[in-house]
Design a protein around this motif. Sequence first.
Motif, short mmCIF file in Angstrom:
data_model
loop_
_atom_site.label_atom_id
_atom_site.label_comp_id
_atom_site.label_asym_id
_atom_site.label_seq_id
_atom_site.Cartn_x
_atom_site.Cartn_y
_atom_site.Cartn_z
N ARG A 35 15.85 -0.36 2.79
CA ARG A 35 15.54 0.89 3.28
C ARG A 35 16.36 1.47 4.35
O ARG A 35 16.93 2.53 4.43
CB ARG A 35 13.89 1.13 3.76
CG ARG A 35 13.64 2.42 4.44
CD ARG A 35 13.55 3.63 3.33
NE ARG A 35 13.21 4.77 4.16
CZ ARG A 35 14.15 5.40 4.98
NH1 ARG A 35 15.17 5.27 5.20
NH2 ARG A 35 13.48 6.38 5.35
N GLU B 269 4.43 3.91 2.56
CA GLU B 269 3.89 4.69 1.68
C GLU B 269 3.19 3.77 0.48
O GLU B 269 3.79 3.38 -0.13
CB GLU B 269 4.80 5.78 1.10
CG GLU B 269 4.24 6.95 0.31
CD GLU B 269 3.73 6.67 -1.10
OE1 GLU B 269 2.46 6.95 -1.00
OE2 GLU B 269 4.32 6.05 -2.03
N GLY C 140 7.51 3.14 -0.24
CA GLY C 140 8.64 3.52 0.65
C GLY C 140 8.26 3.17 2.25
O GLY C 140 7.27 3.20 2.76
N GLU D 234 8.81 4.30 6.38
CA GLU D 234 9.06 5.39 6.94
C GLU D 234 9.00 5.13 8.68
O GLU D 234 7.69 4.52 8.84
CB GLU D 234 8.26 6.54 6.70
CG GLU D 234 8.50 7.14 5.06
CD GLU D 234 9.90 7.45 4.62
OE1 GLU D 234 10.38 7.80 5.67
OE2 GLU D 234 10.46 7.57 3.86
N VAL E 276 7.90 7.13 11.94
CA VAL E 276 7.18 8.62 12.21
C VAL E 276 6.74 8.51 13.68
O VAL E 276 6.14 7.42 14.24
CB VAL E 276 6.13 8.60 11.41
CG1 VAL E 276 5.38 10.20 11.74
CG2 VAL E 276 6.64 8.76 9.95
N THR F 180 -0.81 11.38 7.82
CA THR F 180 0.41 11.14 6.73
C THR F 180 0.22 10.54 5.38
O THR F 180 1.15 10.54 4.66
CB THR F 180 1.69 10.32 7.59
OG1 THR F 180 1.19 9.31 7.79
CG2 THR F 180 1.96 11.04 9.04
N LEU G 67 0.55 7.47 5.32
CA LEU G 67 1.26 6.22 5.43
C LEU G 67 0.40 5.09 6.05
O LEU G 67 -0.49 5.28 7.14
CB LEU G 67 2.33 6.29 6.38
CG LEU G 67 3.44 7.21 6.14
CD1 LEU G 67 4.52 7.49 7.26
CD2 LEU G 67 4.15 6.86 4.88
#
Length: 253
Positions: A153, A182, A187, A189, A191, A203, A205
Motif C-alpha cells: 500500500r 477498510e 485497504g 488508510e 487518517v 469512517t 475503518l
Amino acid sequence: KNEKVRDRGGEAERELSADTENAMAGVMRTGARRVAAVVGMRQRAAVARRVHTLPDLEYDYGALEPVLSARIMELHHSKHHNAYVNNLNKTLEQIDAASARGDLTTALKLQPALRFNGGGHINHSIFWTNLCAPDSQSAADHAPKLSAALAARFGSVDAMIAEMTAKAGGVQGSGWAWLGLEPKHGGLEIVAMPNQDPLQPATGLVPLLGIDCWEHAFYLQYLNDRPKYLGEIWRCVNWKNLEARYLAAAPSS
C-alpha cells in the motif's frame, strides 16, 4: 314512603359510585406502581449493561521508559482515561433517564458528551494495547502479513511510518492519528481524527494503530516538542498486537 325509598336508592347509588371510584383509583395506583417498577427495572438493567470500567494495562507504568515516563503513563491511564470512563457512565445514565421519560431533546443534547467520552474510552483502550517495551518488537519479525500489506500500500513499512508521523504532526490542537483497515476490500488508510472522535463509527475503518496527539500524552516529558514524541513513540509499537488486529479484520481471501 316513596320519598324514603328514593332517598335510600340515591344513597346506595352514591355509595356504589364511591366504591367504584375507590376501586378504580386503587387499580390505577397499582398500575402506576407496576409501570414505575418496570421502568425502574429497565433503567437499572440498562445502566447495569452499560457500566464501563478502566482496563488494566498489560505492563507496569514504567515499562515504556525512556520513551514514556512512568509518571506520564500513570497520569494518562489512571486520571485522564479514568475520567473518560466515569463521564461516559454518567452520560449513559442521563441518556437512559431522559429516554425513559420520553425526553428526546435532552437525550439528543447528550450525544456530543457521549461521542467525546465514549470515544476517549475506545481510543485509549486501543492505544494501551498498541504499546510495548521500547525496541522489543519489529514489524518484519512480529507482523509479517501486515508488513507485506503495508509495503503493497505505501511502498514500505518505513514509508507508512513517515506518512503517519506527518499526519500526526499535522493534527491541529488535540486529536489522534490512525492506521485503519477498510474491512470489505482490505485497504489500509492513515487518517487524523479530531478530539476524541472514534475512528470506526466516523469512517468505517477498523482501527489497527492509534497515536495519541493530545498534549497530556507527552507534555510532562517532551513539553511542546510533539515531533520528538512522535519520533520516539514508534520504538514502543506492539507489532504483535497490530498483526492480530489486522488478521482479525482483514477480509478472507
